[in-house]
Design an enzyme around this catalytic site. Structure first.
Site, PDB file in Angstrom:
ATOM      1  CE  LYS A 104      78.913  39.074  45.808  1.00  0.00           C
ATOM      2  NZ  LYS A 104      79.899  39.116  44.683  1.00  0.00           N
ATOM      3  CB  VAL A 159      79.347  44.503  47.986  1.00  0.00           C
ATOM      4  CG1 VAL A 159      77.892  44.211  47.587  1.00  0.00           C
ATOM      5  CG2 VAL A 159      79.849  42.983  48.219  1.00  0.00           C
ATOM      6  NE  ARG A 194      91.745  45.791  49.638  1.00  0.00           N
ATOM      7  CZ  ARG A 194      91.610  44.576  49.729  1.00  0.00           C
ATOM      8  NH1 ARG A 194      90.474  44.017  50.067  1.00  0.00           N
ATOM      9  NH2 ARG A 194      92.295  43.994  48.445  1.00  0.00           N
ATOM     10  CG  ASP A 224      86.414  39.696  52.035  1.00  0.00           C
ATOM     11  OD1 ASP A 224      86.605  38.332  51.838  1.00  0.00           O
ATOM     12  OD2 ASP A 224      87.081  40.501  51.435  1.00  0.00           O
ATOM     13  CG  ASP A 250      82.219  35.355  45.093  1.00  0.00           C
ATOM     14  OD1 ASP A 250      81.056  35.437  44.696  1.00  0.00           O
ATOM     15  OD2 ASP A 250      83.030  35.361  43.988  1.00  0.00           O
TER      16      ASP A 250
HETATM   17  P1  IMP Z   1      86.076  32.801  46.722  1.00  0.00           P
HETATM   18  O1  IMP Z   1      87.269  32.223  46.699  1.00  0.00           O
HETATM   19  O2  IMP Z   1      85.338  32.994  45.388  1.00  0.00           O
HETATM   20  O3  IMP Z   1      84.829  32.512  47.730  1.00  0.00           O
HETATM   21  O4  IMP Z   1      86.556  34.405  46.827  1.00  0.00           O
HETATM   22  C1  IMP Z   1      86.646  35.027  48.056  1.00  0.00           C
HETATM   23  C2  IMP Z   1      87.277  36.271  47.767  1.00  0.00           C
HETATM   24  O5  IMP Z   1      86.832  37.022  46.864  1.00  0.00           O
HETATM   25  C3  IMP Z   1      86.756  37.152  48.990  1.00  0.00           C
HETATM   26  O6  IMP Z   1      87.685  37.176  50.076  1.00  0.00           O
HETATM   27  C4  IMP Z   1      86.864  38.700  48.262  1.00  0.00           C
HETATM   28  O7  IMP Z   1      88.112  39.105  48.241  1.00  0.00           O
HETATM   29  C5  IMP Z   1      86.668  38.347  46.820  1.00  0.00           C
HETATM   30  N1  IMP Z   1      85.303  38.733  46.480  1.00  0.00           N
HETATM   31  C6  IMP Z   1      84.269  37.988  45.977  1.00  0.00           C
HETATM   32  N2  IMP Z   1      83.180  38.650  45.908  1.00  0.00           N
HETATM   33  C7  IMP Z   1      83.559  39.962  46.145  1.00  0.00           C
HETATM   34  C8  IMP Z   1      82.564  41.058  45.930  1.00  0.00           C
HETATM   35  O8  IMP Z   1      81.832  41.010  45.938  1.00  0.00           O
HETATM   36  N3  IMP Z   1      83.428  42.228  46.288  1.00  0.00           N
HETATM   37  C9  IMP Z   1      84.879  42.184  46.564  1.00  0.00           C
HETATM   38  N4  IMP Z   1      85.434  41.246  46.808  1.00  0.00           N
HETATM   39  C10 IMP Z   1      84.818  39.911  46.454  1.00  0.00           C
HETATM   40 MG    MG Z   2      89.607  39.041  49.651  1.00  0.00          MG
END
Ligand code: IMP
Ligand code: MG
Length: 180
Positions: A131, A153, A165, A100, A103
């Site tokens: 992001k 978001v 969702r 999705d 981040d």
């Molecule tokens: P990462 O390991 O920090 O890249 O996190 C990824 C996961 O964090 C994604 O698969 C999302 O489930 C969650 N996530 C990160 N940013 C958002 C957001 O703005 N809205 C909802 N879920 C987010």
């Molecule tokens: Mg997720």
């Protein structure tokens, strides 16, 4: 349609549909005459995944994986835990992980390393959202729908504490909801 927990619609249904069609066409071109295993990362990618799969015009297998890097709330704990593994082996296959959002990059770096060890023929990352300003580890998606600012978001699969969702658009959560 939305209550006060939603600040605004960021990406409309039409904009999402147009971009998903483009990503599907790009993947179809890149894997012309090949088979693809499209891997859905549960739960956030489920809505995007269902639309993307139907926009891809190659031989296709669907599989599902679930890892978690998040506790409750809006920022990563830095820990990644396997919740549900793939159902089939991927050795020698063209694998595309569908996510999705990228981040911090922690979840996908972990997943990529995990699946690369199983020796797929190729391994690509397709994420609806990115992001880049939030990265904790260096990570780049191969197919990215939209780059967005540092705002939390929800909708089109993305949640806040497992809610919202099902909203059909990508929306910005009100800062009052999460105190951001
Ligand atoms: P990462 O390991 O920090 O890249 O996190 C990824 C996961 O964090 C994604 O698969 C999302 O489930 C969650 N996530 C990160 N940013 C958002 C957001 O703005 N809205 C909802 N879920 C987010
Ligand atoms: Mg997720």
């Amino acid at each position: 349609m939305y209550g006060k927990e939603i600040k605004k619609v960021l990406i409309s249904k039409d904009a999402i549909a147009k971009r998903v069609a483009e990503l599907g066409a790009e993947i179809s071109r890149d894997f012309k005459d090949e088979s693809v295993t499209l891997v859905c990362t549960l739960r956030g990618a489920c809505v995007f995944y269902a639309d993307l799969a139907r926009a891809i015009d190659t031989d296709l297998e669907m599989d599902f994986i679930s890892v978690s890097s998040y506790g409750a709330g809006t920022s990563t704990t830095g820990e990644v835990k396997m919740i549900k593994d793939l159902s089939s082996p991927i050795q020698g296959k063209n694998v595309i992980i569908v996510e999705d959002i990228i981040d911090s990059g922690v979840t996908l770096s972990y997943l990529k390393k995990l699946l690369e060890a199983r020796e797929p023929k190729s391994l690509k990352i397709c994420s609806l959202l990115d992001k880049p300003s939030r990265r904790k580890v260096d990570f780049k998606g191969d197919y990215v729908g939209f780059e967005i600012e540092n705002e939390y978001v929800v909708g089109y699969g993305l949640d806040y504490n497992q809610k919202m969702r099902h909203l059909p658009e990508v929306c910005v959560l009100s800062p009052e909801v999460y105190g951001g």
